[in-house]
Design an enzyme around this catalytic site. Structure first.
Site, mmCIF file in Angstrom:
data_model
loop_
_atom_site.group_PDB
_atom_site.id
_atom_site.type_symbol
_atom_site.label_atom_id
_atom_site.label_comp_id
_atom_site.label_asym_id
_atom_site.label_seq_id
_atom_site.Cartn_x
_atom_site.Cartn_y
_atom_site.Cartn_z
ATOM 1 N N GLU A 1 -19.286 43.784 39.020
ATOM 2 C CA GLU A 1 -18.680 44.594 39.884
ATOM 3 C C GLU A 1 -19.032 45.999 39.867
ATOM 4 O OE1 GLU A 1 -14.645 43.965 38.233
ATOM 5 O OE2 GLU A 1 -14.488 41.558 38.970
ATOM 6 N N GLU B 1 -16.069 35.009 39.853
ATOM 7 C CA GLU B 1 -14.764 35.247 38.914
ATOM 8 C C GLU B 1 -13.458 35.025 39.910
ATOM 9 O OE1 GLU B 1 -14.597 38.707 36.322
ATOM 10 O OE2 GLU B 1 -16.608 38.904 36.218
HETATM 11 O O1 AHR Z 1 -12.233 39.594 32.811
HETATM 12 C C1 AHR Z 1 -12.109 41.111 32.430
HETATM 13 C C2 AHR Z 1 -13.028 41.655 33.636
HETATM 14 O O2 AHR Z 1 -12.225 41.384 34.843
HETATM 15 C C3 AHR Z 1 -14.318 41.215 33.917
HETATM 16 O O3 AHR Z 1 -15.222 41.906 32.956
HETATM 17 C C4 AHR Z 1 -14.709 41.959 35.324
HETATM 18 O O4 AHR Z 1 -15.727 41.400 36.105
HETATM 19 C C5 AHR Z 1 -13.249 41.786 36.055
HETATM 20 O O5 AHR Z 1 -12.801 42.740 36.598
#
Ligand code: AHR
Length: 497
Positions: free
Chosen positions: A169, A283
């Site tokens: 991110e 994610e």
């Molecule tokens: O899961 C924790 C964090 O959440 C991850 O590292 C990140 O990519 C997201 O913001």
């Protein structure tokens, strides 16, 4: 009552099995004490938890993204290969990372599970050269120091890692080495060039946002080198007071599941990448946690420990299961543009599998994956539902809103059977729907598989793994006038051809 029109000849397309993918990060007990637990009697000789591997095989895990997450943006893969591992201080989560689980262990784990590896590179503090060295280590037979190092480490044959993501991110202030839109476009262009020089056959993704400037900068320079564009979604931001959205509030979030996909779809089409670049929603989870370092300067242990007590599993209820099913149905509906999605994470914290020293718990969300992966067909049908009942809800900020009570997805399996994912979001009432089969013959009967639990708050935990039971399949129903779905339930319904 909802009237669903189904015509098996009208298809959206074939969904890629990678939409049922997962993610694992060097974050609290996801790796250490999660998938990797040397010395535990439940682990194999290489230290991998056999019970976790079997559970991941059952849901046919197609792809596993690693090693982060925010973790990756200040970590260096070279510390985690070879005999001399170099521990480092992980600045994302503020703990020491031993680096005993590195590239070789990750590839070995993926092979045991039977899934494709998907490596996310350090585009925070890392360089284009470091990323391309990683491709060399994994994919070149023997040319160059890093490929030779892999062979010296006992792996003569290349790992052949096809999927790579440039960064995580990197747009976020919380990320180590965050970038501006201009910096991002430039870094991705250079990194993609170098990585593809090492192995032109790899497929690259890079972090995107549903933000026009960011994505335009990214696609202008690097679009031609990208096969994927990467999105993240966490709907329920949880702060220090642990204010997890309740069932009703969680259902409000189902209204905005596809908003990022819709925006990025439009932009890809406008920039003529619609046929070449697919979305990797790499994610996603209902629950997102604020970053401890951003929030209050807490260490990971201070932040996470209270969330990893024995009662941790109580937080993941039918709200999570119903939301997860709605997300997976959304991705199926968008299967022409979303080719990969990675549940974040697969194990521990808010994952679908919870490990403890003596076993694992399969959370309600795990059963949703099991039903979708193992029971739905791979061809998504283009259906039309005439409006049914709407639920009146109040969101976390106290605002009144509505959501349709039912979410109905139709698929066609390899035998030509229509298989529905039918979700009833109603917390309290059963809901009915009926099907109009148009000119196709009506089925002679159906079977239904239901996940509902005894209440919206049902959860699974060590010692009582049956609070959210998968009810036995009920077979032999005659073609019905209407089908009734229990409250707060996820159902898979197969119609006999
Ligand atoms: O899961 C924790 C964090 O959440 C991850 O590292 C990140 O990519 C997201 O913001």
């Amino acid at each position: 009552m909802v009237l669903l029109h189904i015509d098996p000849s009208r298809t959206v397309g074939k969904r890629d099995p990678m939409i049922y993918g997962h993610f694992i990060e060097h974050f609290h007990r996801q790796i250490y004490g999660g998938i990797y637990d040397p010395g535990n009697p439940l682990s194999d000789a290489e230290g991998f938890r056999i019970d976790v591997i079997k559970a991941m095989q059952r849901i046919k895990t197609p792809v596993l993204r690693w090693p982060g997450g925010c973790y990756v943006s200040a970590s260096h893969w070279k510390d985690g290969v070879g005999k001399e591992r170099r521990p480092h201080f992980d600045k994302a989560w503020r703990v020491e990372e031993p680096n005993t689980f590195g590239t070789d262990e990750y590839i070995a784990f993926c092979r045991k599970v039977g899934c494709a590896p998907y490596i996310c590179t350090n585009a925070g503090t890392g360089s284009a050269e470091e990323m391309s060295d990683w491709v060399e280590y994994c994919n070149l037979p023997n040319e160059g120091p890093w490929a030779k190092l892999r062979a010296d480490n006992g792996h003569k044959d290349p790992f052949k890692v096809k999927y790579w993501s440039i960064g995580n991110e990197n747009y976020g202030s919380w990320e180590m080495g965050a970038k501006s839109a201009e910096e991002w476009g430039r870094l991705v262009t250079e990194s993609a060039k170098m990585m593809k020089r090492v192995d032109p056959s790899i497929e690259l993704s890079a972090a995107a946002l549903a933000d026009l400037d960011w994505n335009i900068n990214l696609l202008k320079g690097s679009g031609k080198n990208l096969s994927w564009i990467s999105l993240h979604g966490y709907w329920d931001g949880i702060n220090q007071t642990n204010d997890y959205a309740n069932y009703e509030q969680s259902m409000v979030y189902t209204n905005t599941l596809d908003s990022q996909v819709a925006k990025v779809r439009g932009l890809l089409a406008a920039m003529d990448f619609g046929n070449r670049i697919r979305i990797a929603f790499d994610e996603w989870n209902l629950r997102g946690w604020y970053h401890p370092n951003v929030d209050a300067g807490l260490s990971l242990d201070e932040y996470i420990k209270p969330r990893d007590l024995n009662d941790e599993n109580q937080r993941y209820t039918m709200a999570d299961a119903v939301f997860t099913a709605c997300f997976l149905s959304m991705v199926n509906r968008n299967c022409d543009i979303v080719g990969m999605a990675n549940y974040a994470p697969v194990v521990n914290t808010r994952g679908c599998i919870y490990t403890y020293p003596k076993g694992i718990v399969l959370r309600p969300t795990y059963h949703v994956f099991d039903m979708y992966v193992n029971e739905l067909g791979d061809t998504v049908l283009d259906t039309y539902a005439e409006a049914g009942q709407k639920l009146s809800l109040t969101d976390k900020q106290g605002k009144a809103t509505e959501t349709p009570a039912l979410d109905l997805l139709a698929t066609l399996d390899a035998q030509g059977n229509v298989v529905l994912a039918a979700i009833n979001k109603d917390p309290a009432k059963a809901q009915d729907f009926t099907i109009d089969w148009g000119s196709s013959p009506s089925p002679s009967g159906y079977s239904i598989h239901t996940l509902s639990g005894t209440s919206t708050e049902s959860y699974n935990d060590a010692g009582h793994d049956d609070a959210v039971p998968l009810m036995p399949t009920k077979a032999g129903y005659k073609a019905p006038d209407s089908i009734k779905l229990p409250p707060h339930s996820v159902n898979v319904i197969k119609f006999a051809k």
